[in-house]
Design an enzyme around this catalytic site. Structure first.
Site, PDB file in Angstrom:
ATOM      1  N   GLY A  16      35.791  41.907  39.890  1.00  0.00           N
ATOM      2  CA  GLY A  16      34.478  43.485  40.157  1.00  0.00           C
ATOM      3  C   GLY A  16      33.595  41.970  39.760  1.00  0.00           C
ATOM      4  CB  SER A  22      29.247  43.049  37.074  1.00  0.00           C
ATOM      5  OG  SER A  22      29.073  43.202  38.038  1.00  0.00           O
ATOM      6  CB  ILE A  23      31.973  45.944  32.826  1.00  0.00           C
ATOM      7  CG1 ILE A  23      31.049  46.947  32.723  1.00  0.00           C
ATOM      8  CG2 ILE A  23      32.978  46.094  31.882  1.00  0.00           C
ATOM      9  CD1 ILE A  23      31.176  48.296  32.493  1.00  0.00           C
ATOM     10  CG  ASP A  69      37.772  44.797  50.799  1.00  0.00           C
ATOM     11  OD1 ASP A  69      38.505  45.734  50.815  1.00  0.00           O
ATOM     12  OD2 ASP A  69      37.272  45.268  52.548  1.00  0.00           O
ATOM     13  CB  VAL A  70      41.140  46.458  46.842  1.00  0.00           C
ATOM     14  CG1 VAL A  70      40.856  45.352  45.700  1.00  0.00           C
ATOM     15  CG2 VAL A  70      39.636  47.369  46.248  1.00  0.00           C
ATOM     16  CB  ILE A  97      37.524  46.844  42.053  1.00  0.00           C
ATOM     17  CG1 ILE A  97      37.117  45.327  41.966  1.00  0.00           C
ATOM     18  CG2 ILE A  97      37.291  47.885  43.476  1.00  0.00           C
ATOM     19  CD1 ILE A  97      38.177  45.168  42.624  1.00  0.00           C
ATOM     20  CB  ALA A 100      31.964  57.141  45.289  1.00  0.00           C
ATOM     21  CE1 TYR A 162      28.902  59.324  35.593  1.00  0.00           C
ATOM     22  CE2 TYR A 162      30.560  58.007  36.241  1.00  0.00           C
ATOM     23  CZ  TYR A 162      29.602  58.470  35.653  1.00  0.00           C
ATOM     24  OH  TYR A 162      28.773  56.621  35.296  1.00  0.00           O
ATOM     25  CE  LYS A 169      36.058  54.486  37.327  1.00  0.00           C
ATOM     26  NZ  LYS A 169      36.430  52.877  37.771  1.00  0.00           N
ATOM     27  CB  THR A 202      26.894  47.373  36.346  1.00  0.00           C
ATOM     28  OG1 THR A 202      27.429  49.131  36.943  1.00  0.00           O
ATOM     29  CG2 THR A 202      27.690  47.316  35.192  1.00  0.00           C
TER      30      THR A 202
HETATM   31  P1  NAP Z   1      29.797  46.630  39.380  1.00  0.00           P
HETATM   32  O1  NAP Z   1      29.204  45.670  38.486  1.00  0.00           O
HETATM   33  O2  NAP Z   1      29.138  47.543  40.538  1.00  0.00           O
HETATM   34  O3  NAP Z   1      30.693  46.284  39.762  1.00  0.00           O
HETATM   35  C1  NAP Z   1      32.091  46.845  40.695  1.00  0.00           C
HETATM   36  C2  NAP Z   1      32.369  45.533  41.596  1.00  0.00           C
HETATM   37  O4  NAP Z   1      33.664  46.940  42.429  1.00  0.00           O
HETATM   38  C3  NAP Z   1      31.665  45.379  42.562  1.00  0.00           C
HETATM   39  O5  NAP Z   1      31.267  44.159  42.483  1.00  0.00           O
HETATM   40  C4  NAP Z   1      32.161  45.512  44.005  1.00  0.00           C
HETATM   41  O6  NAP Z   1      31.813  45.205  44.423  1.00  0.00           O
HETATM   42  C5  NAP Z   1      33.309  45.792  43.747  1.00  0.00           C
HETATM   43  N1  NAP Z   1      34.048  46.897  44.998  1.00  0.00           N
HETATM   44  C6  NAP Z   1      34.048  47.963  45.432  1.00  0.00           C
HETATM   45  N2  NAP Z   1      34.789  47.782  46.600  1.00  0.00           N
HETATM   46  C7  NAP Z   1      35.340  46.256  46.095  1.00  0.00           C
HETATM   47  C8  NAP Z   1      36.928  46.148  47.198  1.00  0.00           C
HETATM   48  N3  NAP Z   1      37.049  46.960  47.854  1.00  0.00           N
HETATM   49  N4  NAP Z   1      37.262  45.238  47.408  1.00  0.00           N
HETATM   50  C9  NAP Z   1      36.978  44.908  45.949  1.00  0.00           C
HETATM   51  N5  NAP Z   1      35.594  44.793  45.446  1.00  0.00           N
HETATM   52  C10 NAP Z   1      35.658  45.921  45.945  1.00  0.00           C
HETATM   53  O7  NAP Z   1      29.471  47.665  38.067  1.00  0.00           O
HETATM   54  P2  NAP Z   1      30.472  48.077  36.746  1.00  0.00           P
HETATM   55  O8  NAP Z   1      29.767  49.169  36.378  1.00  0.00           O
HETATM   56  O9  NAP Z   1      30.445  46.689  36.599  1.00  0.00           O
HETATM   57  O10 NAP Z   1      31.321  48.447  37.487  1.00  0.00           O
HETATM   58  C11 NAP Z   1      32.806  48.126  36.983  1.00  0.00           C
HETATM   59  C12 NAP Z   1      33.982  49.270  36.596  1.00  0.00           C
HETATM   60  O11 NAP Z   1      33.391  50.056  35.187  1.00  0.00           O
HETATM   61  C13 NAP Z   1      34.492  49.704  38.164  1.00  0.00           C
HETATM   62  O12 NAP Z   1      35.642  50.395  38.028  1.00  0.00           O
HETATM   63  C14 NAP Z   1      33.133  50.927  36.927  1.00  0.00           C
HETATM   64  O13 NAP Z   1      33.483  52.123  37.723  1.00  0.00           O
HETATM   65  C15 NAP Z   1      34.001  50.914  35.605  1.00  0.00           C
HETATM   66  N6  NAP Z   1      32.893  51.442  34.908  1.00  0.00           N
HETATM   67  C16 NAP Z   1      31.553  51.210  34.929  1.00  0.00           C
HETATM   68  C17 NAP Z   1      30.905  52.292  34.162  1.00  0.00           C
HETATM   69  C18 NAP Z   1      29.090  52.274  34.219  1.00  0.00           C
HETATM   70  O14 NAP Z   1      28.539  52.583  33.102  1.00  0.00           O
HETATM   71  N7  NAP Z   1      28.902  50.944  34.423  1.00  0.00           N
HETATM   72  C19 NAP Z   1      31.151  52.867  32.614  1.00  0.00           C
HETATM   73  C20 NAP Z   1      32.666  53.037  32.538  1.00  0.00           C
HETATM   74  C21 NAP Z   1      33.818  52.172  33.692  1.00  0.00           C
HETATM   75  P3  NAP Z   1      30.029  45.791  45.629  1.00  0.00           P
HETATM   76  O15 NAP Z   1      28.871  45.433  45.196  1.00  0.00           O
HETATM   77  O16 NAP Z   1      30.204  44.531  47.225  1.00  0.00           O
HETATM   78  O17 NAP Z   1      31.014  47.442  46.621  1.00  0.00           O
END
Ligand code: NAP
Length: 264
Positions: A16, A22-23, A69-70, A97, A100, A162, A169, A202
């Site tokens: 991810g 990214s987190i 790619d999951v 990951i 939507a 959301y 989630k 992010t």
């Molecule tokens: P992010 O940097 O955009 O990371 C999300 C990652 O998921 C990206 O690398 C994305 O790739 C990848 N992904 C999407 N579809 C995929 C697939 N088919 N196969 C493999 N990887 C795939 O955003 P983030 O906020 O750090 O998200 C990380 C996690 O934290 C997510 O589960 C998110 O829901 C969760 N989260 C985020 C927040 C927040 O406020 N940011 C809060 C709570 C939880 P692509 O860019 O190519 O799609």
């Protein structure tokens, strides 16, 4: 376990990372500082060069990075073959990951408009992927292991916009509990937990309509009057992966300035 380097000698898979916001990148930095060796994925050609450059600059030229790619079973199988070429044991896996598709009702508008194919795709990539990755990594967790997934509070209470990600989630959290029960009973138990992060700026988060306004709500309402930092998420993920959390499984840990306890 050294308190200074609680993950010394451990090997982790980090999924991810899209960029340095990214987190997953924040957690990888914490795991690396705690002594772990790491293996990364990138999702698709669009992210490939940027992720490889970021990972090699941050964690060393010899850090393994491979496509994953999951949504594609063959990609998952190829990824774990790659991992097995680089290590004979994995101790922890980070699932960060979510996806939507843009479609009516998915991340704004009327929830009742969400189309079937958008629903299926989001659930598959954001929740089923935890099952698929757990199945892939389990044979490599020969000394037991820890799986940590990132979730968000909208799984529990309605957070406007959301919509589809909230359902994904909820599914992710329930998958993590059933996986914790299933994989905790192996000879080499695997623990499975979620971190429920408060809002973080992010790429993925920007897809949610009105996301930036959420920080103000957290500043006004949460006990600590803020959301959370990447460093704090990294510290919690380090604890969960460490032997200090050896009896912690099936949990959702909120790292959100305490917002989760507030009624109004
Ligand atoms: P992010 O940097 O955009 O990371 C999300 C990652 O998921 C990206 O690398 C994305 O790739 C990848 N992904 C999407 N579809 C995929 C697939 N088919 N196969 C493999 N990887 C795939 O955003 P983030 O906020 O750090 O998200 C990380 C996690 O934290 C997510 O589960 C998110 O829901 C969760 N989260 C985020 C927040 C927040 O406020 N940011 C809060 C709570 C939880 P692509 O860019 O190519 O799609």
């Amino acid at each position: 376990m050294s308190l200074a380097k609680p993950l010394e000698g451990k090997v982790g898979i980090v999924t991810g990372v899209a960029n340095k916001r990214s987190i997953a990148f924040g957690i990888a930095k914490a795991w690396h500082a705690a002594g772990a060796k790491l293996i990364f994925n990138y999702q698709g050609e669009r992210l490939k060069d940027g992720v490889i450059k970021l990972v090699k600059e941050s964690f060393g030229e010899d850090t393994p990075v491979c496509a994953l790619d999951v949504s594609d079973d063959q990609s998952i199988a190829d990824f774990f073959s790659f991992v097995a070429q680089h290590t004979d044991r994995v101790d922890m896996l980070l699932h960060a990951i979510a996806f939507a598709p843009k479609a009516p009702g998915t991340l704004e508008g009327h929830f009742s408009d969400i189309p079937r194919d958008a629903f299926n795709l989001s659930l598959q990539i954001s929740a089923y992927s935890l099952i698929a990755l757990a199945r892939g990594v389990a044979p490599l967790m020969t000394n037991g292991g820890s799986i940590t997934a990132l979730t968000y509070y909208a799984s529990q209470k309605v957070v406007p916009n959301y919509n589809l990600m909230a359902v994904s989630k909820s599914a992710l959290e329930t998958c993590s509990k059933y996986l914790a029960f299933d994989l905790g009973r192996r000879e080499n138990p695997i623990r499975v937990n979620c971190i429920s992060a408060g809002p973080v700026q992010t790429l993925a988060a920007r897809g949610v309509s009105g996301f930036t306004g959420m920080f103000k709500v957290y500043e006004e309402k949460s006990p600590l009057q803020r959301s959370c930092t990447l460093e704090e998420l990294g510290a919690t993920a380090t604890y969960l992966a460490s032997d200090g959390a050896a009896s912690v499984t099936g949990q959702v840990i909120y790292v959100d300035g305490g917002y989760e306890i507030v009624g109004m």
